[in-house]
Write an enzyme that holds these catalytic residues in place. Structure first.
Site, PDB file in Angstrom:
ATOM      1  N   VAL A 137      17.416 -88.636  59.511  1.00  6.74           N
ATOM      2  CA  VAL A 137      16.178 -88.373  58.785  1.00  6.74           C
ATOM      3  C   VAL A 137      16.312 -87.113  57.941  1.00  6.74           C
ATOM      4  O   VAL A 137      15.852 -87.052  56.798  1.00  6.74           O
ATOM      5  CB  VAL A 137      14.995 -88.228  59.768  1.00  6.74           C
ATOM      6  CG1 VAL A 137      13.697 -87.945  59.023  1.00  6.74           C
ATOM      7  CG2 VAL A 137      14.850 -89.479  60.618  1.00  6.74           C
ATOM      8  N   GLU A 138      16.964 -86.104  58.497  1.00  2.29           N
ATOM      9  CA  GLU A 138      17.048 -84.802  57.838  1.00  2.29           C
ATOM     10  C   GLU A 138      18.038 -84.780  56.674  1.00  2.29           C
ATOM     11  O   GLU A 138      17.720 -84.283  55.592  1.00  2.29           O
ATOM     12  CB  GLU A 138      17.438 -83.724  58.859  1.00  2.29           C
ATOM     13  CG  GLU A 138      16.342 -83.354  59.841  1.00  2.29           C
ATOM     14  CD  GLU A 138      15.226 -82.557  59.190  1.00  2.29           C
ATOM     15  OE1 GLU A 138      15.378 -82.171  58.013  1.00  2.29           O
ATOM     16  OE2 GLU A 138      14.211 -82.321  59.843  1.00  2.29           O
ATOM     17  N   SER A 139      19.242 -85.285  56.899  1.00  2.00           N
ATOM     18  CA  SER A 139      20.310 -85.086  55.915  1.00  2.00           C
ATOM     19  C   SER A 139      21.197 -86.292  55.704  1.00  2.00           C
ATOM     20  O   SER A 139      22.145 -86.216  54.916  1.00  2.00           O
ATOM     21  CB  SER A 139      21.198 -83.923  56.373  1.00  2.00           C
ATOM     22  OG  SER A 139      21.859 -84.286  57.583  1.00  2.00           O
TER      23      SER A 139
END
Length: 529
Positions: A137-139
């Site tokens: 989700v983040e990166s």
């Protein structure tokens, strides 16, 4: 009389001797009976105890831990956060993933070196395995990712949070991109948030994205208004409202991947790397040679190092592929600390300063000062300085910060590429207004965030689109001759003086010098005509 007494005593004594054998025999027989009874009772007790042992059911064997070959399956079997039913926000995110199956295939390839380590650490802390999906989700598991909000690394940690959880950030090293250090910091933060929100993982995850203060205010606002305070009921930023559903959609997709016919590349359920102490600074190219791997491979495992070497003040460790560790440790031990770097003897010239020399050799003034035991930045002409130098050309360190920036700046974004030097008082907004482009684009073209501080002297790249057909635009380098002026050159190539100034980062009062080189973007069709 005396004789009579002695006779009587002898007679009595004889009678006693006749009766004693019988008494003794009776006593012996009684003792034998008592011993026999005690032995019998002991044997009976033993038989009862043995019978008890025999009737006791056999202890069930300890359950064996499942054996996994694929880390994704290991995660799938331990997903624990409940999924809401018929949730539109979750379904919207799930639909996106299902429409883009190649996305998870690309993510799995990028996650391969890191995922086993992350899962091991999450299990050790007894945290939910959904957290192993958070870097997606983040990166999307891109170790060099940098967001518009100044977040860096696979866990996308912002500078303030990084400092709060002990991640160093300096010219040589950024702990937010260090896979080992940032994983520990991110999980420390998530443990703190879980406790802060009284065990509610959805609140904790939302706070990881937008901050605990914002989520706490949203909870209080709902409570004061008599509304529900669960995550789904909170008034949060748009990004955060999609953030948690995205993670839960990944969880649902993994749990039903056969049903969704998803083909996610397997990641071996075994350690990919080991952490090896180096105890001192080392050139990354040399370290790669010692480990017998490519430099890019070593840098992808150690993305926290910004430059061509590890940081002089640490951390002094490298993540090395597990199979290469034994040979690497032996080779490393054979080198002294001095042999792990290369050094140049530099003679100070007129106009030099520590910062100028440091920039030339891609190091810092601090390191030169410490290496040469200088008490200040003052140096004198003719003085000799010891300076660290890379063992290879800087272009070889393709994943260093400077080379990644060059790659980003040279990626075509328009027809005309301009070089701009930041001046005092400049901001992304003012530069964008001047060149009629988006301030966010300028930041993106230069691997920065729109909120980053611009320092005077910094070199920026600005891309512009030409009104002419791009097939007719040609880049020309013009060498200034005697008698040339800006207006004469502009007229010759049918461009404006204003464009000449922009393309070469000049001001209108600039005097041209013979031999000076200018960059021009000309319309070949117009010039030919």
């Amino acid at each position: 009389m005396k004789a009579l007494t002695v006779g009587l005593f002898s007679l009595l004594l004889g009678a006693c001797q006749l009766t004693n054998p019988q008494v003794t025999e009776q006593l012996v027989d009684a003792n034998a009976v008592d011993a026999s009874e005690q032995q019998t009772k002991a044997e009976q007790v033993k038989e009862v105890e043995e019978a008890k042992v025999q009737v006791q059911p056999e202890a069930e064997p300890e359950p064996q831990a499942p054996v996994y070959h694929d880390v994704w399956v290991r995660i799938e079997d331990q997903l624990a956060i409940p999924l809401p039913e018929n949730n539109k926000r979750l379904q919207a995110q799930l639909n996106w993933f299902l429409k883009h199956p190649d996305y998870m295939r690309r993510v799995s390839v990028r996650a391969d070196p890191y995922l086993f380590f992350i899962v091991e650490e999450i299990e050790r802390r007894q945290m939910p395995l959904e957290l192993a999906l958070l870097p997606i989700v983040e990166s999307a598991f891109q170790p060099f990712a940098y967001s518009h909000g100044r977040a860096a690394g696979i866990w996308q940690i912002i500078p303030g949070t990084g400092k709060r959880f002990g991640l160093e950030q300096n010219w040589w090293y950024d702990g937010r991109r260090d896979v080992y250090a940032s994983t520990h910091a991110a999980l420390d933060y998530l443990e703190y948030l879980h406790k802060y929100f009284d065990g509610d993982w959805l609140h904790a995850l939302a706070a990881y994205n937008s901050g605990e203060g914002r989520v706490r205010r949203a909870i209080r606002a709902n409570a004061n208004a008599g509304k529900a305070t669960d995550f789904w009921s909170l008034n949060l930023p748009r990004e955060t409202r999609a953030y948690v559903p995205k993670l839960l959609a990944l969880s649902q997709m993994l749990q039903h991947r056969d049903e969704y016919q998803l083909n996610i590349p397997e990641i071996a359920n075994k350690a990919h790397f080991e952490k090896v102490d180096t105890y001192s600074q080392i050139d990354l190219a040399l370290a790669a040679d010692l480990a017998n791997i490519k430099l890019d491979q070593l840098h992808k495992l150690n993305p926290g190092f910004n430059r061509w070497a590890t940081a002089p003040d640490g951390p002094h460790y490298l993540l090395v592929p597990k199979k290469n560790v034994p040979n690497f440790e032996v080779a490393l031990a054979s080198l002294s600390k001095q042999e792990r770097m290369q050094w140049a003897r530099y003679k100070v010239k007129s106009g030099d300063s520590l910062s100028v020399i440091a920039k030339r050799y891609n190091t810092t003034s601090k390191q030169i000062r410490e290496l040469n035991q200088l008490t200040s930045n003052t140096i004198r002409i003719g003085q000799h300085l010891l300076v660290p130098v890379s063992s290879r050309n800087q272009n070889a360190y393709t994943l260093s910060q400077s080379q990644r920036l060059a790659s980003q700046q040279n990626k075509p974004r328009g027809d005309i590429k301009l070089n701009y030097t930041v001046k005092s008082g400049d901001s992304f907004w003012s530069i964008a207004q001047k060149y009629k482009v988006s301030h966010r684009n300028i930041a993106k073209w230069n691997s920065m965030a729109p909120t980053d501080t611009l320092k005077p002297g910094k070199k920026l790249v600005i891309w512009q689109k030409s009104q002419a057909n791009k097939n007719h635009i040609q880049t020309v380098t013009y060498k200034v001759r005697n008698g040339d002026s800006l207006s004469r050159i502009a007229q010759k190539f049918k461009v404006s003086v204003t464009d000449l100034l922009k393309w070469n980062d000049l001001n209108k009062n600039h005097y041209l010098q013979p031999g000076q080189k200018l960059k021009l973007y000309i319309n070949v069709a117009e010039v030919s005509a």
